[in-house]
Scaffold this active site. Structure first.
Site, PDB file in Angstrom:
ATOM      1  N   ASP B 424     -12.294 -30.826 -13.829  1.00 25.14           N
ATOM      2  CA  ASP B 424     -13.434 -31.077 -14.673  1.00 25.14           C
ATOM      3  C   ASP B 424     -13.308 -32.530 -15.140  1.00 25.14           C
ATOM      4  O   ASP B 424     -12.257 -33.140 -15.010  1.00 25.14           O
ATOM      5  CB  ASP B 424     -13.350 -30.096 -15.848  1.00 25.14           C
ATOM      6  CG  ASP B 424     -14.371 -30.386 -16.891  1.00 25.14           C
ATOM      7  OD1 ASP B 424     -15.514 -30.650 -16.507  1.00 25.14           O
ATOM      8  OD2 ASP B 424     -14.016 -30.353 -18.081  1.00 25.14           O
ATOM      9  N   LYS B 603     -33.955 -35.258 -29.774  1.00 24.13           N
ATOM     10  CA  LYS B 603     -33.099 -36.031 -28.869  1.00 24.13           C
ATOM     11  C   LYS B 603     -32.784 -35.149 -27.664  1.00 24.13           C
ATOM     12  O   LYS B 603     -32.728 -33.920 -27.773  1.00 24.13           O
ATOM     13  CB  LYS B 603     -31.823 -36.468 -29.568  1.00 24.13           C
ATOM     14  CG  LYS B 603     -30.919 -35.349 -30.046  1.00 24.13           C
ATOM     15  CD  LYS B 603     -29.638 -35.913 -30.629  1.00 24.13           C
ATOM     16  CE  LYS B 603     -28.572 -34.854 -30.784  1.00 24.13           C
ATOM     17  NZ  LYS B 603     -28.220 -34.499 -32.145  1.00 24.13           N
ATOM     18  N   ASP B 720     -21.936 -34.759 -15.011  1.00 23.37           N
ATOM     19  CA  ASP B 720     -22.507 -36.075 -15.269  1.00 23.37           C
ATOM     20  C   ASP B 720     -23.449 -36.535 -14.172  1.00 23.37           C
ATOM     21  O   ASP B 720     -23.488 -35.981 -13.082  1.00 23.37           O
ATOM     22  CB  ASP B 720     -21.373 -37.097 -15.393  1.00 23.37           C
ATOM     23  CG  ASP B 720     -20.742 -37.043 -16.746  1.00 23.37           C
ATOM     24  OD1 ASP B 720     -21.484 -36.790 -17.712  1.00 23.37           O
ATOM     25  OD2 ASP B 720     -19.518 -37.240 -16.843  1.00 23.37           O
ATOM     26  N   ASP B 849     -11.160 -27.903 -19.397  1.00 24.62           N
ATOM     27  CA  ASP B 849     -10.883 -27.652 -20.808  1.00 24.62           C
ATOM     28  C   ASP B 849     -11.954 -26.812 -21.469  1.00 24.62           C
ATOM     29  O   ASP B 849     -11.753 -26.280 -22.536  1.00 24.62           O
ATOM     30  CB  ASP B 849     -10.769 -28.977 -21.562  1.00 24.62           C
ATOM     31  CG  ASP B 849     -12.111 -29.639 -21.706  1.00 24.62           C
ATOM     32  OD1 ASP B 849     -12.895 -29.585 -20.742  1.00 24.62           O
ATOM     33  OD2 ASP B 849     -12.391 -30.195 -22.774  1.00 24.62           O
TER      34      ASP B 849
END
EC number: 7.6.2.1
Lengths: 345, 1173
Positions: B424, B603, B720, B849
């Site tokens: 990860d 946001k 990402d 994690d």
């Protein structure tokens, strides 16, 4: 292994007293104990082989000497002691009635210092057969109160409901050839005392246990026992019942306590009673002296010499190899995985 | 999008549960139907109807066994192993006359082995039981009949009880929150025991129950879902005074969470004991077995086959010999065996039956080929190995106070064989502590700082980071070291933003950051400092940034948010929070500002926000987009900040719809709420975007470099954006200069086009592409070993993981040194892991994690959890937990390598020692007409595995080291020994087995030829069964222990103790056992003291036999080191030559005294650290 979620939240945060979970340092827990790490460097390899060779070859020579120093006379009599007329049916002869006395002479070629041990040697006789080995009862041999304990002894357990002492196949098949020796028509006494292990006489065979119903039922196997002597004094039985490990074995018959000289002719009066004919077993009479290594057997010496020579040969081979094809120690050019390494470490 | 992962934390946990344990019930919209049948009579547990329901009490037991079922159940567990069943059968049969030895002698080792394992199980279970007892007897206050609170034990709680829980106490069961010490019925809970998150969560009671006065006479009925394991969902309805009120997880206080910051709460027990969500969640992690252990099973089968073959051979011979014992006319051959009057086991007339029974006997006799203590030894060794892992100081992380933890001991050796690491990114490679570094407001980029990624990239390109910038960032750090804030721009800080042309927009921008979040402020009364409890570090970074820039958020209630704005205080009325979810990828709040205007502040990820902008709100769209792209390239996580004003009418209409959706009690409530939220989050006005840096963890690039030197492939699976991922890849040296980059991506126009044409074309296109690239890589690999890095995005991954394309994708991917999968979902992560695991058959290690990594961790051969900031879910699902990514290097290269070679050598040795022993029995049989008489006394044999050979092999498994830890790390390539499995290859295993057989032959034949019929002592005594047995057995014991001594590489006093001790124990045993009365000791009576010890030939044989039997191995090893050295051999040699080379310089004494002294000191340190290797 099990879930850690249960248990009702016992993972109380460590509260006021903040104890660090840092593992304690010790050489043990950090796996840094002082250690010796032997490496097989060429020097060590060659040295090891050399030393082994240098130690083994003299040892072999010593053993060989010891063995060669032993004088041994082996006389096979199983066929010889059957009259030529009965030789095509030796089993019938041995099982037949009548005295099977046999008179033979043995020539002594080398001087034999006393004591000269007298052995009988049987071959192809499986004293280590599981059925045979188990067919005895140690408790019964030891104490008269256990004489009815014969459950492991079948079929030689009792006669007409009365227990046999000593019971079982081992005792039942007791060797019963006898030898008597004479030199120049002078009797050579055979000492039959002390031919068994002391611990056997004192602890395994009872002083107040007497043979009972032994060899009284049919069929009769081997020898009989003197019912007035306690088992602890029946040394032939004690020797016989210490079962042999291999199908070829010797057992101690007695000791001749006089020196025999070279050129002596010994006359042996044999009672050929024991049936080895039905299983093609050989019977041999052995007279032997002993050295510190025991009886005559060159094998140990030869083995030491062989292993020692192999070691020397390996030492030389490796030395040559290292000279001819040296590999620099820790040569990093070998540090590649292009070659396929493998095999036994 | 960058913020998605962070914000997604809470959601992602949900996801991991939903995704991998999907709801099996579908469309149960009605309370009362199946799955929703629970009825709770509040404060009325004695109600006859309630009694009829008969729900379970609050007693909890997490033990595996109870006192009653411990014996049968643990025995059952034991005998699930094939080898143990075999030994059990042998033990039973040994009571029959079939047995070659006595029953107690075969039972004893079995009992010891089984007993040891059972004791281990029992101790573990007792520990659990102690925890249970402690939990069950905790005290809680319950509202009694009299209307007062009385104390009672947890285990006595019943469904419907009304309890009062005080500050810092645990909730005894799952409770429905009724009221709290706060007027508005809120409370804070800490759920560390549930998910490891340390931040506080806000719970609030329904308004109608929050009146504390009426609580004593509170009567109501709750109808809700049945017990289930979903921690973050709850569906129920409260029937109170004739009305229905929907209940949500907001009102539920879960067992094992803790009340914080609230004096007390009242609650009704809804789920008790094992019905509580935490207990429903308590399932064992899937048990994994290492590859070595699987292979070991195969070896056991091979041994069983050998066993059957030699037993069968023996039986055939035995049958023939037995048949010949009596001829057809009744003549007896071996008359001394009485074949005429015998049992079926030796009956020549029934020779076939005798042979068959002999076969069974032989199976028992040669059972020594199967190492009875192998399993238990391996278990012991592995537990000890994991203690070493836990105790390693080098893997202890000071800041978090966390040592490494091996959560299962099954997989230690698997750590030494990892071929592919799937990692990860966030929180694993990076710190997961966010720093606000840049922002773009109204088309202007602010923030002068340099990110680590930028610096790393510059360094890689050979550019020295600009002096000026370096100085700047340094001075910033000196000025302010605020955690989570690393922003510096002279145009903005210290109130300078007022002078900017877009000051108004800047103000709005930071206001949004200060208001639009779910953080809770925590004011320190002494210093007045404010810290924030935020659900995600991103949010904390935003709030901190706005505080630092003059918009200090300091108080929150359920209906308001208060700020210090520069010099005055403003209070915003909080109307609604539209929470974050990963499908929405945004969050919004609706507030009423002091000027009484309604504002929607929002946001979210760029991918969803830009399409929601109003026509007039797109002024700076182009610039902002450009900035976002630049930020992403610098490895930053970006969020788009927008706002909008709402007029009252629109709000009123919307609110009604929204509340309607909220009060629904159906499964699809969430979807409806999302749809409603969708309607108001539109026509937004763009303010700008934020950029938050997630710093790389310490040592990550070095660690990755080392691991790739060790030949381990590393795949990064991240949520990402492609650009961010690539740059992070460069920063942590996953991608390197000179590495060819293969990018598989479907950009948005492609997707649109393809979606119109249908999947097939996309698949076809991808396949074509991948096969071509694969061919290219193939060619170039042949020509020059070029390195490849593959980057694939989420959309392409969806297609690539399709069963039609899987193969091509995998083929391409395994040719690459590094693979980065961007924008991948948790499910994709797990799928990729499975693909690699099953496709290559190699060992995979997943490291992560977050809760979104759980699937991946469980799927991989080894799951490693980072016990970092993001909760404990990943750790709970992992096999090993470490605090930092960089510890992976040591975990694999040192501990993994050691454990692998230890276990491998240990198993080989185990088979070797048992074959050596077992085959001497077989050879002896051949000389005992295969009658099944063992060569040794029964008790010698049964002690063989347990006493005379067990400890050295355990020492080997626990302590052996080929090279020291330092050298393991210095020569990472050594790790390939495990990956390529050279130490446990079939050649090696069979080599060891062959060695065992050769040893047994040398032992047996040398012994019987030396100890032939002749006298073996001066006193003329001859060798009998007992002497031969003792001599041979001593040789075996010496032999296997000496073999151990020359096989291991690491001799500490422990090894010396165990190896020579074992031999000593054998002689001690011989003396003690031999002095027992002959009825016990049988053939061993006095045999050593009286018979064999005084005989020089016995010792000479021993010396000869042991040396000759070691000779083949020794010569082989010398030859191997010379011509085909193994990797560790060379390292050891190299280390040695280094030492020799350096040693003389100190001896020469040419150096000045001082220098020499230092050198000496250094060397002493070094040798201490290297444990003198």
């Amino acid at each position: 292994m099990s879930s850690t979620v249960g248990g009702g939240g016992s993972a109380e945060p460590s509260g006021v007293k903040k104890t660090s979970k840092r593992p304690k340092y010790s050489k043990f827990t950090q796996q840094e104990l002082p250690a010796c790490k032997p490496i097989l460097t060429p020097r060590w390899v060659i040295l090891t082989f050399l030393v082994a060779g240098v130690v083994f070859i003299p040892l072999g020579v010593i053993c060989l000497f010891a063995s060669q120093g032993v004088v041994e006379i082996v006389y096979r009599y199983d066929t010889d002691c059957v009259p030529p007329s009965s030789r095509n049916n030796m089993v019938a002869y041995i099982q037949g009635e009548g005295d099977k006395i046999c008179n033979r002479t043995i020539a002594v070629t080398k001087p034999m210092k006393h004591p000269v041990y007298v052995y009988y040697q049987l071959e192809n006789f499986y004293q280590n057969h599981r059925r045979y080995v188990k067919s005895r009862n140690d408790a019964q041999l030891r104490s008269p109160s256990e004489e009815r304990d014969v459950k492991t002894c079948a079929p030689e357990d009792n006669v007409g409901g009365e227990p046999i002492v000593p019971c079982g196949l081992v005792a039942w098949s007791l060797f019963n050839d006898t030898y008597s020796f004479s030199r120049n028509s002078q009797q050579l006494p055979v000492n039959k005392k002390g031919i068994s292990w002391k611990s056997d006489r004192e602890n395994k065979f009872g002083k107040n246990v007497f043979p009972k119903n032994f060899q009284t039922g049919a069929p009769i196997g081997g020898g009989t026992l003197n019912i007035s002597k306690p088992l602890s004094e029946q040394e032939d039985l004690i020797v016989w019942m210490r079962t042999a490990a291999l199908p070829t074995f010797r057992k101690l018959y007695g000791k001749i306590e006089t020196d025999l000289h070279a050129g002596d002719t010994i006359t042996v009066l044999l009672q050929n009673n024991y049936n080895t004919y039905s299983f093609n077993g050989q019977k041999k009479l052995v007279l032997s002296t002993t050295s510190w290594l025991g009886g005559r057997n060159d094998f140990l010496g030869i083995a030491y010499l062989t292993v020692g020579s192999i070691c020397l040969f390996l030492a030389v081979t490796f030395a040559v190899l290292y000279l001819v094809k040296p590999r620099q120690l820790g040569d990093p050019s070998y540090l590649s995985w292009n070659r396929s390494a493998g095999g036994l470490q | 999008m960058a913020g998605e992962r962070r914000k997604g934390m809470k959601f992602s946990k949900l996801y991991s549960f939903k995704c991998f344990k999907p709801f099996s019930r579908e469309d149960h919209s009605q309370i009362g139907s199946r799955g929703y049948s629970r009825v709770v009579f509040c404060n009325d547990p004695d109600n006859p109807e309630a009694l009829q329901l008969n729900y379970r009490g609050n007693y909890v037991s997490t033990t595996k066994y109870t006192a009653a079922n411990f014996i049968p159940k643990s025995l059952f567990e034991q005998f699930r192993r094939v080898a143990n069943i075999y030994f059990l059968v042998v033990a039973f049969v040994s009571f029959s006359p079939l047995a070659p030895y006595t029953a107690p002698s075969v039972l004893a080792p079995l009992l010891i082995v089984i007993g040891a394992t059972m004791v281990k199980e029992g101790v573990e279970d007792l520990r659990r039981r102690k925890q249970d007892v402690e939990a069950n007897n905790r005290k809680v206050e319950v509202l009694g009949k009299t209307g007062t609170y009385v104390e009672t034990k947890w285990k006595n709680l019943r469904v419907g009880d009304l309890v009062k829980v005080h500050k810092d106490e645990y909730f005894p069961a799952d409770l429905l929150l009724l009221s709290s010490s706060y007027e508005d019925g809120i409370c804070y809970v800490e759920t560390m025991n549930l998910d490891g998150e340390t931040n506080l969560k806000l719970k609030h009671a329904l308004e109608i129950t929050s009146d504390e006065e009426s609580i004593k006479n509170f009567r109501a009925v709750i109808k809700c879902e049945d017990p289930n394991e979903h921690l973050y969902s709850f569906v129920g309805t409260l029937y109170f005074e004739g009305k229905q009120y929907p209940l949500s997880p907001q009102q539920i206080l879960l067992r094992d969470s803790k009340l914080k910051n609230t004096d007390y709460v009242h609650g009704v027990v809804v789920f008790t004991g094992h019905d509580t969500k935490v207990m429903q969640n308590a399932t064992d992690p899937p048990s994994k077995r290492s590859k070595i252990e699987k292979k070991m099973d195969q070896i056991i089968y091979i041994l069983f086959s050998i066993l059957i073959v030699i037993a069968f051979t023996g039986s055939v011979f035995f049958g023939i010999v037995t048949r010949r014992d009596m001829s057809d006319d009744g003549k007896l051959r071996r008359w001394y065996l009485r074949p005429d009057q015998t049992t079926v086991f030796y009956d020549p007339r029934r020779a076939v039956a005798a042979a068959f029974f002999h076969f069974l006997t032989a199976l028992m006799l040669y059972g020594y080929l199967i190492p009875i203590s192998l399993y238990v030894s391996i278990e012991v060794v592995k537990v000890l190995q994991s203690i070493f892992i836990n105790q390693d100081q080098e893997m202890y992380h000071e800041e978090t106070d966390r040592p490494a933890r091996a959560r299962t001991s099954n997989l230690n050796e698997e750590l030494g064989q990892v071929d592919t690491i799937l990692s990860d990114k966030t929180g694993t490679l990076t710190c997961n502590s966010m720093e606000f570094v840049k922002c773009s407001i109204a088309g202007t980029a602010y923030g002068r700082g340099m990110t680590e990624v930028e610096m790393a990239l510059r360094k890689k390109k050979g550019m020295v980071p600009q002096e000026e910038v370096g100085d700047d960032s340094l001075s910033i750090k000196e000025q302010k070291s605020v955690k989570g804030f690393n922003f510096w721009d002279e145009r903005i800080v210290d109130g300078q933003w007022i002078n900017q042309p877009n000051a108004e927009l800047i103000q709005k921008f930071f206001r949004v950051l200060a208001i639009c979040h779910t953080a809770i402020p925590d004011v320190n009364n002494d210093t007045g400092e404010i810290t924030y409890e935020a659900e995600s570090p991103d949010e904390a970074a935003f709030v901190i940034a706005s505080r630092e820039l003059g918009f200090e958020f300091f108080s929150r209630s359920q209906t308001s948010i208060s700020l210090h704005e520069i010099d005055h205080m403003t209070v915003y009325e909080l109307l609604h929070v539209l929470e974050f979810s990963s499908s929405r990828k945004r969050m919004s709040v609706i507030v009423r500002n002091p000027e009484n205007r309604l504002l929607l502040l929002s946001k979210g990820a760029d991918s969803v926000m830009f399409e929601r902008l109003a026509k007039h709100g797109r002024q700076n769209e182009r610039e902002t987009k450009e900035h976002i792209k630049k930020y992403a390239e610098a490895g930053l996580r970006t969020l788009v900040i927008t706002y909008r004003e709402i007029d009252e009418d629109e709000y009123r209409v919307w609110e009604e719809e929204f509340l309607n959706a909220k009060t629904l009690v159906t499964e699809d409530r969430d979807t409806l709420i999302d749809a409603a939220a969708d309607k108001i989050e539109k026509d937004l006005i763009l303010l700008g975007s934020t950029a938050v840096e997630d710093k790389l963890q310490k040592g990550v690039p070095d660690c990755i470099e080392k691991l790739s030197q060790a030949g381990v492939k590393i795949w990064v699976l991240t949520g990402d954006k492609t650009e961010t991922a690539i740059n992070i890849g460069y920063a942590c040296s996953l991608l390197r200069e000179g590495m060819k980059k293969i990018l598989i991506t479907l950009d948005s126009s492609d997707i649109e086009a393809l979606e119109k044409q249908g999947d097939k074309e996309a698949v076809a296109k991808l396949r074509e592409g991948m096969t071509q690239t694969a061919a290219v890589t193939d060619d170039s690999v042949k020509e020059n070993p070029e390195m490849f890095g593959l980057v694939i995005d989420g959309k392409s991954l969806t297609f690539a993981l399709d069963s039609k394309l899987e193969k091509e994708f995998l083929e391409l991917a395994i040719r690459c040194n590094s693979v980065i999968c961007c924008r991948s979902s948790p499910k994709q992560k797990a799928l990729v892991t499975r693909l690699v695991k099953n496709g290559t058959g190699r060992t995979t290690l997943a490291i992560g994690d977050g809760a979104n990594d759980v699937g991946m961790l469980q799927e991989a051969d080894i799951g490693v959890g980072i016990s970092g900031a993001e909760g404990m879910q990943a750790v709970m699902a992992s096999d090993f937990a470490i605090a930092q990514f960089r510890f992976l290097e040591r975990l694999l290269l040192v501990h993994g390598h050691w454990c692998y070679r230890r276990i491998a050598l240990m198993i080989c040795y185990f088979f070797y020692k048992n074959l050596t022993f077992g085959f001497t029995l077989f050879w002896y049989e051949a000389y005992a007409s295969f009658s099944g008489k063992p060569a040794y006394n029964d008790w010698y044999m049964s002690c063989y595995n347990v006493f005379f050979t067990s400890l050295p092999v355990i020492a080997l498994g626990v302590f052996d080291q080929d090279v020291s830890a330092r050298l393991c790390l210095k020569y990472p390539l050594l790790y390939q020994e495990g990956v390529q499995n050279v130490l446990f290859s079939w050649e090696r295993i069979l080599g060891w087995m062959l060695n065992g057989i050769i040893s047994s032959m040398i032992i047996f034949f040398l012994t019987i030829n030396t100890m032939a019929a002749q006298a073996f002592r001066k006193d003329g005594q001859v060798v009998d069964y007992s002497v031969l047995g003792v001599t041979m057995y001593s040789s075996v014991v010496w032999m296997v222990n000496c073999q151990m001594a020359i096989s291991i590489n690491y001799f500490t006093w422990i090894q010396h103790c165990f190896i020579w001790g074992s031999i000593g124990v054998w002689y001690l045993f011989l003396v003690v056992y031999g002095s027992l009365p002959p009825t016990f000791s049988t053939t061993a009576f006095q045999v050593f003291v009286e018979t064999s010890a005084p005989s020089p030939i016995c010792w000479l044989i021993l010396f000869l036999v042991v040396f000759s039997a070691l000779l083949p191995y020794f010569a082989y090893r010398a030859f191997q080191i010379k011509f085909r050295p193994m990797y560790h051999d060379i390292i050891v040699e190299q280390r040695r030559t280094e030492r020799i080379e350096t040693a003389p310089s100190a001896v020469l004494g040419e150096l000045p005294v001082q220098v020499e002294f230092t050198l000496h000191h250094l060397r002493a340190n070094l040798s201490r650290r290297d444990s003198w290797n």
